[in-house]
Design an enzyme around this catalytic site. Structure first.
Site, PDB file in Angstrom:
ATOM      1  N   HIS A 144       0.740  -1.181  -0.004  1.00  0.00           N
ATOM      2  CA  HIS A 144      -0.014   0.174  -0.049  1.00  0.00           C
ATOM      3  C   HIS A 144       0.882   1.215   0.000  1.00  0.00           C
ATOM      4  O   HIS A 144       0.725   2.144  -0.765  1.00  0.00           O
ATOM      5  CB  HIS A 144      -0.945  -0.101   1.248  1.00  0.00           C
ATOM      6  CG  HIS A 144      -1.908   1.243   1.335  1.00  0.00           C
ATOM      7  ND1 HIS A 144      -3.208   1.179   0.925  1.00  0.00           N
ATOM      8  CD2 HIS A 144      -1.435   2.229   1.701  1.00  0.00           C
ATOM      9  CE1 HIS A 144      -3.566   2.477   1.207  1.00  0.00           C
ATOM     10  NE2 HIS A 144      -2.607   3.442   1.618  1.00  0.00           N
ATOM     11  N   GLU A 145       1.887   1.317   0.830  1.00  0.00           N
ATOM     12  CA  GLU A 145       2.791   2.625   1.290  1.00  0.00           C
ATOM     13  C   GLU A 145       3.769   2.606  -0.073  1.00  0.00           C
ATOM     14  O   GLU A 145       3.876   3.826  -0.669  1.00  0.00           O
ATOM     15  CB  GLU A 145       3.522   2.464   2.470  1.00  0.00           C
ATOM     16  CG  GLU A 145       2.431   2.362   3.555  1.00  0.00           C
ATOM     17  CD  GLU A 145       1.600   3.589   3.645  1.00  0.00           C
ATOM     18  OE1 GLU A 145       2.071   4.582   3.011  1.00  0.00           O
ATOM     19  OE2 GLU A 145       0.486   3.474   4.270  1.00  0.00           O
ATOM     20  N   HIS A 185       2.109   4.593  -2.843  1.00  0.00           N
ATOM     21  CA  HIS A 185       2.121   6.071  -2.666  1.00  0.00           C
ATOM     22  C   HIS A 185       3.424   6.478  -3.114  1.00  0.00           C
ATOM     23  O   HIS A 185       3.390   7.465  -3.789  1.00  0.00           O
ATOM     24  CB  HIS A 185       1.626   6.404  -1.213  1.00  0.00           C
ATOM     25  CG  HIS A 185       0.421   6.299  -0.769  1.00  0.00           C
ATOM     26  ND1 HIS A 185      -0.681   6.630  -1.438  1.00  0.00           N
ATOM     27  CD2 HIS A 185      -0.452   5.442   0.309  1.00  0.00           C
ATOM     28  CE1 HIS A 185      -1.953   6.181  -0.843  1.00  0.00           C
ATOM     29  NE2 HIS A 185      -1.312   5.708   0.344  1.00  0.00           N
TER      30      HIS A 185
END
Length: 420
Positions: free
Chosen positions: A21-22, A25
């Site tokens: 997920h990170e 980003h």
């Protein structure tokens, strides 16, 4: 799995879904030219930290998520003020280091009093050096050093807010997007490992029940009920039988390659649901590439509907506090599933990844969905919202989420202590 393997796999599950997920980003922020100051897994005090290039990678104490800290999102932690005495180091006539303390120990530097500076647009500092005014150009990756910590300056074109709306939206949406991609890949891996169910067979026959009286046997293939093909859909078989309490039904079975028809009358249980007294087993085969893709998409759809139904129940008050689970309960369930084997754990990890992606797109302050909503408002207004007000909204939202997490975690711990 052994105890050590279960613990390792449980930790790995959380690490993978949060990291992917990170990373989403991080990747699209870097792609847009945004300065990423920190890539963190977890919250709270640092357990491990290493800097590579412009980014510091950290592992933090509380395993409840992670974050990517981009330049311009939060107030910079270190500021240089006019009138402040600093020491600077030059390379190729550009300032590469700005020292704010222990100035007497900084060798090979120029020391002076700051008259003015612009570290975002013009990238220059004007200083009084031995009574003479001098202006120095600043390298776009210059470091400010204070209290033993290095902070890289962020020219305005490296700020999150300086990028176009599509670039900012992609940097925010990329986190949930990577969770969706991971979920699809894991569902596909699960289907490849588990295979495709082709037939429903009788596993066991309960003594004294209609199935025994009709002479159903273990290994019989359930072909159809009342003329309706069953195939691999055991749930449909349950629905038909459940709705036929006291009503004769016709089962077509395949036994030793030969078709047979049996008449069975389901009996009602305490809830009035029809039962015949059998448990199923399944005949499976390897999934083709096409089946893997379509069935993965189908699982994504089914689980998405299930997740939104859960959200609806939460909003309408159909959940009690004891029904909610935080990181402790999630870890407990993950460890229980890990004991069942790698195949089941793969499916569970896919579900968790899908849930994390959907949850982060909710319009709740501090989550990606809320920040995307603010970008949508900016697109309609054709001008950005007050960043201070937006930051306050996200801060309050984050505080509320942390409070909720503490409450459900406390409840989880009490439940474990009580042995529930």
């Amino acid at each position: 799995m052994g105890t050590i393997q279960v613990v390792f796999m449980t930790v790995l599950v959380f690490f993978v879904i949060v990291t992917i997920h990170e990373w989403g980003h991080y990747f699209f922020a870097k792609r847009a030219g945004i300065l990423v100051r920190e890539f963190a897994i977890g919250f709270g005090p640092k357990l491990f930290s290493v800097k590579r290039g412009e980014t510091r990678y950290t592992l933090r104490l509380i395993p409840a998520g992670g974050f990517v800290r981009m330049a311009g999102e939060d107030p910079e932690l270190v500021e240089v003020q006019p009138g402040q005495t600093v020491a600077v180091r030059l390379k190729d006539n550009l300032i590469t280091r700005i020292y704010l303390d222990r100035l007497d120990e900084r060798t090979g530097t120029i020391r002076g009093e700051v008259e003015s500076l612009d570290l975002e647009h013009k990238l220059q500092i004007s200083m009084l050096v031995e009574g003479e005014a001098e202006t120095f150009a600043v390298h776009p990756q210059a470091l400010i050093i204070a209290r033993g910590k290095e902070t890289q300056i962020a020219p305005i074109d490296r700020h999150f807010g300086s990028k176009t709306l599509p670039q900012r939206a992609m940097a925010l949406f990329a986190g949930p997007m990577m969770n969706f991609i991971l979920a699809f890949v894991l569902f596909a891996a699960y289907i490849q490992m588990a295979g495709v169910t082709e037939k429903v067979l009788v596993n066991t026959v309960q003594s004294g029940m209609p199935a025994e009286q009709a002479q159903l046997q273990s290994g019989d293939v359930i072909d159809s009920i009342n003329g309706e093909k069953i195939g691999a859909d055991f749930n449909r078989m349950i629905d038909i039988i459940g709705a036929s309490a006291g009503v004769p039904i016709t089962l077509k079975i395949i036994r030793d390659g030969a078709a047979k028809q049996l008449q069975i009358t389901p009996v009602a249980d305490d809830a009035g649901v029809g039962k015949i007294g059998v448990t199923p087993k399944y005949e499976t085969r390897s999934a083709t590439v096409g089946e893997t893709i379509t069935k993965s998409a189908s699982l994504m759809k089914q689980m998405t509907v299930y997740i939104f139904q859960s959200f609806k129940m939460l909003i309408t008050g159909q959940f009690k506090l004891d029904d909610l689970g935080g990181p402790v309960r999630t870890a407990e369930v993950t460890s229980q599933i890990a004991k069942q084997g790698f195949v089941q754990l793969t499916s569970w990890t896919a579900l968790l990844s899908l849930y994390l992606g959907i949850f982060n797109l909710l319009p709740v302050p501090a989550l990606d969905g809320s920040r995307l909503l603010f970008l949508g408002v900016e697109a309609v207004r054709r001008r950005p919202l007050d960043p201070n007000k937006e930051s306050m909204v996200h801060f309050i939202g984050f505080a509320m989420l942390m409070l909720l997490m503490l409450v459900v975690t406390y409840n989880d711990i009490l439940r474990l202590v009580r042995g529930e």
